[in-house]
Each structure stands twice: as structure tokens, then as C-alpha cells.
Design a protein around this motif. Structure first.
Motif, PDB file in Angstrom:
ATOM      1  N   TRP A  52       0.430   6.063  -0.906  1.00 15.21           N
ATOM      2  CA  TRP A  52       1.358   5.241  -0.235  1.00 15.21           C
ATOM      3  C   TRP A  52       0.696   3.987   0.386  1.00 15.21           C
ATOM      4  O   TRP A  52       1.088   2.956   0.230  1.00 15.21           O
ATOM      5  CB  TRP A  52       1.826   5.942   1.106  1.00 15.21           C
ATOM      6  N   ARG A  53      -0.578   4.213   0.827  1.00 15.13           N
ATOM      7  CA  ARG A  53      -1.322   3.197   1.723  1.00 15.13           C
ATOM      8  C   ARG A  53      -1.904   2.103   0.452  1.00 15.13           C
ATOM      9  O   ARG A  53      -2.155   0.882   0.785  1.00 15.13           O
ATOM     10  CB  ARG A  53      -2.570   3.552   2.364  1.00 15.13           C
ATOM     11  N   ARG A  54      -2.067   2.659  -0.847  1.00 20.66           N
ATOM     12  CA  ARG A  54      -2.596   1.768  -1.831  1.00 20.66           C
ATOM     13  C   ARG A  54      -1.525   1.123  -2.565  1.00 20.66           C
ATOM     14  O   ARG A  54      -1.800  -0.026  -3.255  1.00 20.66           O
ATOM     15  CB  ARG A  54      -3.306   2.685  -2.777  1.00 20.66           C
ATOM     16  N   SER A  58       5.527  -4.537  -1.700  1.00 16.95           N
ATOM     17  CA  SER A  58       6.824  -4.878  -2.732  1.00 16.95           C
ATOM     18  C   SER A  58       7.258  -3.785  -3.223  1.00 16.95           C
ATOM     19  O   SER A  58       8.465  -3.371  -3.205  1.00 16.95           O
ATOM     20  CB  SER A  58       6.742  -5.953  -3.471  1.00 16.95           C
ATOM     21  N   LYS A  59       6.192  -2.702  -3.849  1.00 15.12           N
ATOM     22  CA  LYS A  59       6.691  -1.338  -4.417  1.00 15.12           C
ATOM     23  C   LYS A  59       7.319  -0.440  -3.230  1.00 15.12           C
ATOM     24  O   LYS A  59       8.067   0.149  -3.457  1.00 15.12           O
ATOM     25  CB  LYS A  59       5.501  -0.905  -4.953  1.00 15.12           C
ATOM     26  N   ARG A  60       6.542  -0.381  -2.050  1.00 12.89           N
ATOM     27  CA  ARG A  60       7.022   0.380  -1.125  1.00 12.89           C
ATOM     28  C   ARG A  60       8.510  -0.147  -0.523  1.00 12.89           C
ATOM     29  O   ARG A  60       9.228   0.834  -0.419  1.00 12.89           O
ATOM     30  CB  ARG A  60       5.998   0.320   0.198  1.00 12.89           C
ATOM     31  N   GLY A  61       8.709  -1.416  -0.541  1.00 11.88           N
ATOM     32  CA  GLY A  61      10.120  -2.013  -0.145  1.00 11.88           C
ATOM     33  C   GLY A  61      10.925  -1.412  -1.302  1.00 11.88           C
ATOM     34  O   GLY A  61      11.980  -1.356  -0.754  1.00 11.88           O
TER      35      GLY A  61
END
Length: 105
Positions: A52-54, A58-61
């Protein structure tokens, strides 16, 4: 760790329809060991170097936006479940679904 699991002790409890008093289903009952395991998994998910941190922001969003879209898609079903489980008015739980999706956006 992104996995569903049963309670460590195997305990469950019934969830009751507050309108009829009838049992809806049995759900897992967490105790101290379950909470400790959940906290450990959550902390690991946010450690430096975790997936998740890596992940690019924009992908997390995009993932959070996708979850919002799924809530919107299934809002009627989800609000019906909340109404059944909590005894709240369907209109109120429908608003809750829109609010939950909005927070994720």
C-alpha cells in the motif's frame, strides 16, 4: 492482510432483526486475540515498504474511487441490509450509503 477470517476462538453470536426479533444470521465474535491480530495486520499494511505504501497515490485513489462506485452500484442492497440489521428507516440508510461513497471520493 486483506483476508476474511473466522474468529480465533471460533465464537459467533446471532444478529437479530430488531423489528421481528428473528435471527438474521450468526457473525464472528472477536475477542482480545482477534483485535490484536487485526491491529497487527493493519499496522503491517502501513509499514514502510508495504504494498500500500509503495503504491502510487493515484493508484490508491483509483482503488478508493472504485470502492465508492461499488457502494453506489449496490447501495439499495447495502441499505436494505443495514435497515434489516439495525432497524433504521430505509431512507436513512440510503443516505448513509451515499455519504460513505462520498467520503471515499
Amino acid at each position: 492482510n486483506n483476508e476474511w477470517c473466522n474468529s480465533i476462538g471460533g465464537k459467533t453470536f446471532p444478529t437479530i432483526n430488531p423489528t421481528t426479533g428473528e435471527k438474521i444470521t450468526d457473525v464472528q465474535e472477536g475477542d482480545r486475540a482477534d483485535i490484536d491480530a487485526a491491529v497487527k495486520a493493519a499496522r503491517k499494511a502501513f509499514e514502510l515498504g508495504s504494498e500500500w505504501r509503495r503504491m502510487d497515490a493515484s493508484k490508491r485513489g483509483a482503488l478508493l474511487f472504485k470502492l465508492a462506485e461499488l457502494i453506489d452500484r449496490d447501495a439499495d442492497y447495502l441499505s436494505s441490509l443495514e435497515t434489516l440489521d439495525n432497524g433504521r428507516l430505509k431512507a436513512a440508510t440510503t443516505v448513509d450509503m451515499a455519504a460513505a461513497a462520498g467520503v471515499l471520493r
